[in-house]
Design a protein around this motif. Structure first.
Motif, PDB file in Angstrom:
ATOM      1  N   ASP A  83      23.315   5.771  40.824  1.00 31.99           N
ATOM      2  CA  ASP A  83      24.241   4.821  40.200  1.00 31.99           C
ATOM      3  C   ASP A  83      23.646   3.415  40.168  1.00 31.99           C
ATOM      4  O   ASP A  83      23.905   2.633  39.225  1.00 31.99           O
ATOM      5  CB  ASP A  83      25.568   4.815  40.940  1.00 31.99           C
ATOM      6  CG  ASP A  83      26.327   6.136  40.798  1.00 31.99           C
ATOM      7  OD1 ASP A  83      26.009   6.900  39.853  1.00 31.99           O
ATOM      8  OD2 ASP A  83      27.198   6.440  41.646  1.00 31.99           O
ATOM      9  N   ASP A  84      22.890   3.052  41.192  1.00 31.25           N
ATOM     10  CA  ASP A  84      22.310   1.715  41.269  1.00 31.25           C
ATOM     11  C   ASP A  84      21.025   1.589  40.449  1.00 31.25           C
ATOM     12  O   ASP A  84      20.455   0.494  40.329  1.00 31.25           O
ATOM     13  CB  ASP A  84      22.023   1.336  42.727  1.00 31.25           C
ATOM     14  CG  ASP A  84      23.305   1.228  43.538  1.00 31.25           C
ATOM     15  OD1 ASP A  84      24.382   1.081  42.925  1.00 31.25           O
ATOM     16  OD2 ASP A  84      23.218   1.340  44.793  1.00 31.25           O
ATOM     17  N   SER A  85      20.506   2.722  39.926  1.00 26.31           N
ATOM     18  CA  SER A  85      19.232   2.678  39.201  1.00 26.31           C
ATOM     19  C   SER A  85      19.432   2.040  37.815  1.00 26.31           C
ATOM     20  O   SER A  85      20.468   2.221  37.164  1.00 26.31           O
ATOM     21  CB  SER A  85      18.680   4.104  39.045  1.00 26.31           C
ATOM     22  OG  SER A  85      17.529   4.084  38.249  1.00 26.31           O
ATOM     23  N   SER A  86      18.398   1.300  37.352  1.00 28.55           N
ATOM     24  CA  SER A  86      18.419   0.639  36.033  1.00 28.55           C
ATOM     25  C   SER A  86      17.557   1.370  35.014  1.00 28.55           C
ATOM     26  O   SER A  86      17.174   0.802  33.977  1.00 28.55           O
ATOM     27  CB  SER A  86      17.926  -0.805  36.157  1.00 28.55           C
ATOM     28  OG  SER A  86      16.615  -0.833  36.700  1.00 28.55           O
ATOM     29  N   ALA A  87      17.237   2.654  35.305  1.00 26.10           N
ATOM     30  CA  ALA A  87      16.391   3.439  34.414  1.00 26.10           C
ATOM     31  C   ALA A  87      17.123   3.703  33.107  1.00 26.10           C
ATOM     32  O   ALA A  87      18.316   4.038  33.099  1.00 26.10           O
ATOM     33  CB  ALA A  87      15.996   4.755  35.079  1.00 26.10           C
ATOM     34  N   THR A  88      16.359   3.561  32.003  1.00 23.67           N
ATOM     35  CA  THR A  88      16.959   3.754  30.676  1.00 23.67           C
ATOM     36  C   THR A  88      16.228   4.811  29.858  1.00 23.67           C
ATOM     37  O   THR A  88      16.732   5.251  28.820  1.00 23.67           O
ATOM     38  CB  THR A  88      16.948   2.429  29.893  1.00 23.67           C
ATOM     39  OG1 THR A  88      15.615   1.943  29.807  1.00 23.67           O
ATOM     40  CG2 THR A  88      17.845   1.417  30.571  1.00 23.67           C
ATOM     41  N   THR A  89      15.049   5.210  30.315  1.00 25.75           N
ATOM     42  CA  THR A  89      14.287   6.222  29.572  1.00 25.75           C
ATOM     43  C   THR A  89      14.183   7.500  30.405  1.00 25.75           C
ATOM     44  O   THR A  89      14.445   7.537  31.625  1.00 25.75           O
ATOM     45  CB  THR A  89      12.875   5.709  29.268  1.00 25.75           C
ATOM     46  OG1 THR A  89      12.176   5.497  30.490  1.00 25.75           O
ATOM     47  CG2 THR A  89      12.928   4.410  28.458  1.00 25.75           C
ATOM     48  N   THR A  90      13.725   8.520  29.721  1.00 27.55           N
ATOM     49  CA  THR A  90      13.613   9.830  30.397  1.00 27.55           C
ATOM     50  C   THR A  90      12.575   9.782  31.505  1.00 27.55           C
ATOM     51  O   THR A  90      12.773  10.331  32.615  1.00 27.55           O
ATOM     52  CB  THR A  90      13.226  10.910  29.378  1.00 27.55           C
ATOM     53  OG1 THR A  90      14.241  10.970  28.353  1.00 27.55           O
ATOM     54  CG2 THR A  90      13.127  12.278  30.034  1.00 27.55           C
ATOM     55  N   ASP A  91      11.462   9.142  31.248  1.00 26.83           N
ATOM     56  CA  ASP A  91      10.424   9.073  32.278  1.00 26.83           C
ATOM     57  C   ASP A  91      10.911   8.292  33.490  1.00 26.83           C
ATOM     58  O   ASP A  91      10.622   8.664  34.642  1.00 26.83           O
ATOM     59  CB  ASP A  91       9.170   8.417  31.698  1.00 26.83           C
ATOM     60  CG  ASP A  91       8.513   9.285  30.628  1.00 26.83           C
ATOM     61  OD1 ASP A  91       8.764  10.524  30.640  1.00 26.83           O
ATOM     62  OD2 ASP A  91       7.776   8.743  29.799  1.00 26.83           O
ATOM     63  N   PRO A 185      21.428   8.731  35.365  1.00 26.24           N
ATOM     64  CA  PRO A 185      21.463   7.793  34.237  1.00 26.24           C
ATOM     65  C   PRO A 185      20.842   8.437  32.999  1.00 26.24           C
ATOM     66  O   PRO A 185      19.838   9.138  33.087  1.00 26.24           O
ATOM     67  CB  PRO A 185      20.636   6.607  34.713  1.00 26.24           C
ATOM     68  CG  PRO A 185      20.448   6.797  36.178  1.00 26.24           C
ATOM     69  CD  PRO A 185      20.637   8.221  36.487  1.00 26.24           C
ATOM     70  N   VAL A 186      21.441   8.275  31.896  1.00 19.75           N
ATOM     71  CA  VAL A 186      20.946   8.725  30.582  1.00 19.75           C
ATOM     72  C   VAL A 186      21.002  10.248  30.465  1.00 19.75           C
ATOM     73  O   VAL A 186      21.497  10.812  29.486  1.00 19.75           O
ATOM     74  CB  VAL A 186      19.515   8.219  30.295  1.00 19.75           C
ATOM     75  CG1 VAL A 186      19.012   8.713  28.927  1.00 19.75           C
ATOM     76  CG2 VAL A 186      19.447   6.716  30.379  1.00 19.75           C
ATOM     77  N   ALA A 187      20.530  11.022  31.508  1.00 16.94           N
ATOM     78  CA  ALA A 187      20.420  12.490  31.427  1.00 16.94           C
ATOM     79  C   ALA A 187      21.746  13.210  31.643  1.00 16.94           C
ATOM     80  O   ALA A 187      21.882  14.399  31.315  1.00 16.94           O
ATOM     81  CB  ALA A 187      19.400  12.997  32.432  1.00 16.94           C
ATOM     82  N   GLY A 188      22.731  12.586  32.249  1.00 10.73           N
ATOM     83  CA  GLY A 188      24.024  13.220  32.433  1.00 10.73           C
ATOM     84  C   GLY A 188      24.134  13.991  33.749  1.00 10.73           C
ATOM     85  O   GLY A 188      23.559  13.601  34.774  1.00 10.73           O
ATOM     86  N   THR A 189      24.879  15.113  33.709  1.00 10.78           N
ATOM     87  CA  THR A 189      25.207  15.876  34.922  1.00 10.78           C
ATOM     88  C   THR A 189      24.082  16.853  35.269  1.00 10.78           C
ATOM     89  O   THR A 189      23.640  17.649  34.419  1.00 10.78           O
ATOM     90  CB  THR A 189      26.517  16.648  34.745  1.00 10.78           C
ATOM     91  OG1 THR A 189      27.552  15.723  34.396  1.00 10.78           O
ATOM     92  CG2 THR A 189      26.872  17.394  36.005  1.00 10.78           C
TER      93      THR A 189
END
Length: 624
Positions: A83-91, A185-189
């Motif tokens: 939840d605290d991560s700021s990752a926006t891309t798949t990598d 983040p971004v990838a979902g469940t």
């Protein structure tokens, strides 16, 4: 292989060595110990399984609760990091997930975590997809489809677990897989599965099982020894009672047991003492009565000798003057008087002989004698009876002499009793007499084809004064003591007399004597079953078991198996008959009258023939 022959008399053969089965059967303490062993083994197995199962369940349940709490904390920390991560891309998301999975693996190794697996939820439809992540130690196959279905269909924030088997360097160990859903983040469940090893708990359970097994084995040994010792202790009075009963049976009528206490063993001892006292009093009473009877018979027999001598002297004087008696009734009375005096004298002689045997003052006058010659002498003595009864006597004897160390007078009496007994019951049918010799014994078998005997009569035929049919008229006299005296005479030699019979099929009596007597005229010994079988060759199959062996104790036994063929007779043997002529005068004898005594030679028909084979002479049914 047949068992080696045993001697008729002498020391008993050594007892066979006990096999394990015989040892168990002979010892109650051993059987109780064996039963305790079986029961203890079953108890230990059941107890071990029950204890092991309860301990394992308790340990695994406690470990499961601890694992669920630990997994919940790990998943919560990981979700907070996501939840605290700021990752926006798949990598970037992949990097965050790999770092978090590695951190969980490293930080929780002390808690038993051996691997972490991240899998995309089947229901997730986000376009960004990262690859499944797992630590290298745990194969993805540990996460089963059933567990994934539970996690996918379950609610958020719920934990689901499954017991698994984890491969290990030493084999396989039990483990637990805990699964939960996390949001990336971004990838979902995605689904996070944490794999815990239960190897320490398994080692605890193994040690506990070993401890329980060792304790159970010790308990089993103590149980076996305790049961055996207790049984042995309880059986001591019973063994004493058994030994006392053996001594009582051996003739020690004053044997008694010591009574201690008031329990069941004491009651058994008191009952034994009461029984022994009762037996002693009854046996003493019977012995006193027997002594009185024997004394009465002896005194009466001796006292009758004097009046009998006077009666015989007077009757002989009358018989000498019988030509002067004109009254035919008086002449007939003189004949009856002489005949009955002879019979009375024979009866008195039998009573005196029984008295001497009972007193134990009998001494054998041993000499080497040929039984064939003794038999011929007996047939000469009873030649008149043979002619009167009309029976043909067929003698089957070996060519060589049948020599044995015997008291000739007593053997003559035995043979005379057997022949006269056969004449009495043959009812005119042939009588076969077979003589045979063995290495250490000789035998004479007298076989008639008359009325025969039932098995019940065979069992009692040697009893004193026994008459199978009291209503049967005897034509040759007798007191009922002939066979009893014959049995006693045979026992004095160490021999035996065996009887066989069957209704309407005749009877057979077999005399077997040892070739040599013991030191000082003591009874000799011989090897069973002897040179002849009491059952004749022509006996019915159903009748071959109806035998009785008379011996020193008059015990009953079955007939020996197998009948030996009669030995051939010599062509030179004499034909015993009243005129004393030789066998080669057959034609002249047939002209003078029927021949009553014949000798079976080699090549002739066997002597054991039925009356029908000899001319169809009829017989009437009856009992000896």
């Amino acid at each position: 292989m047949s068992e080696p022959p045993q001697t008729r008399t002498g020391p008993r053969p050594p007892r066979r060595p006990d096999t394990p089965v015989r040892a168990v059967r002979r010892s109650l303490a051993t059987r109780m110990a064996l039963m305790a062993t079986v029961a203890g083994v079953i108890l230990i197995v059941v107890l071990l399984n029950a204890v092991n199962s309860r301990i394992a369940n308790a340990v695994y349940e406690d470990r499961k609760d601890t694992v669920l709490v630990d997994a919940w904390e790990r998943v919560t920390i990981a979700q907070q990091a996501f939840d605290d991560s700021s990752a926006t891309t798949t990598d970037e998301v992949t990097s965050v997930v790999e770092d978090e999975v590695a951190d969980i693996r490293q930080s929780s190794s002390g808690a038993g975590v051996v691997g972490v697996v991240m899998k995309r939820s089947p229901q997730e439809s986000a376009p960004q997809i990262i690859n499944d992540v797992s630590t290298g130690e745990v194969p993805l196959s540990l996460v089963s489809d059933e567990l994934r279905d539970k996690v996918a269909d379950g609610a958020d924030g719920k934990q689901y677990y499954e017991w698994v088997t984890i491969p290990d360097t030493a084999g396989e160990v039990p483990g637990l897989v805990v699964g939960s859903r996390v949001s990336l983040p971004v990838a979902g469940t995605y689904e996070m599965y944490i794999v815990y090893s239960l190897a320490p708990e398994e080692r605890v359970i193994e040690r506990t099982t070993q401890t329980v097994f060792i304790a159970g084995t010790g308990f089993l040994l103590i149980l076996i020894l305790g049961v055996w010792a207790l049984t042995w202790r309880v059986l001591i009075p019973i063994r004493r009672t058994s030994l006392a009963a053996q001594r009582l049976a051996a003739g020690r009528l004053n044997e008694r047991l010591v009574v201690q206490g008031d329990d069941e063993i004491a009651a058994l001892s008191r009952s034994f003492n009461d029984m022994a006292a009762s037996l002693e009093s009854q046996i003493e009473a019977w012995e006193n009565l027997s002594k009185v009877e024997k004394l009465f018979v002896s005194d009466v027999s001796h006292e009758l000798r004097t009046p009998l001598a006077s009666i015989r002297l007077a009757s002989e004087q009358i018989w000498a003057a019988r030509e002067e008696i004109e009254d035919p009734f008086a002449a007939r009375s003189v004949e009856i008087l002489m005949r009955e005096v002879d019979r009375f004298e024979e009866m008195l002689s039998d009573l005196l002989e029984i008295s001497r045997i009972d007193s134990g003052r009998v001494q054998l006058r041993a000499e080497d004698a040929d039984l064939v010659a003794v038999l011929r002498g007996v047939l000469d003595l009873v030649a008149v009876h043979i002619e009167a009864k009309g029976s043909e006597i067929r003698v089957d004897a070996p060519a060589e002499p049948v020599v044995a160390e015997v008291d000739t007078t007593r053997v003559e009496r035995i043979l005379r009793n057997l022949v006269v007994n056969a004449l009495e019951h043959a009812e005119g049918s042939p009588i076969d007499i077979t003589v045979a010799a063995g290495e250490d014994s000789v035998a004479v078998r007298v076989r008639d084809h008359g009325v025969g005997m039932s098995p019940d009569v065979v069992k009692k035929v040697f009893d004193r004064f026994y008459r199978a049919d009291p209503s049967r008229r005897r034509t040759l006299g007798g007191t009922g003591l002939g066979l009893s005296i014959s049995l006693e005479d045979a026992s004095l030699h160490g021999g035996t007399i065996t009887a066989w019979g069957w209704p309407a099929d005749g009877a057979s009596f077999l005399l077997v004597l040892p070739r040599s007597l013991g030191p000082g005229g003591a009874p000799g010994t011989y090897t069973l079953p002897g040179p002849l079988d009491v059952v004749p060759d022509d006996a019915p199959g159903v009748a071959r078991a109806a035998t009785r062996r008379g011996g020193a104790a008059g015990e009953a036994s079955a007939a020996p198996g197998g009948t030996l063929a009669p030995a051939p007779a010599s062509r030179r043997s004499e034909v015993v008959r009243e005129s004393g002529q030789q066998a080669d005068a057959r034609d002249g004898e047939q002209a003078a009258g029927p021949r009553r005594v014949t000798v079976v030679g080699p090549g002739d028909a066997p002597s054991a023939r039925t009356p029908e084979d000899s001319g169809g002479r009829g017989r009437s049914e009856g009992r000896r």
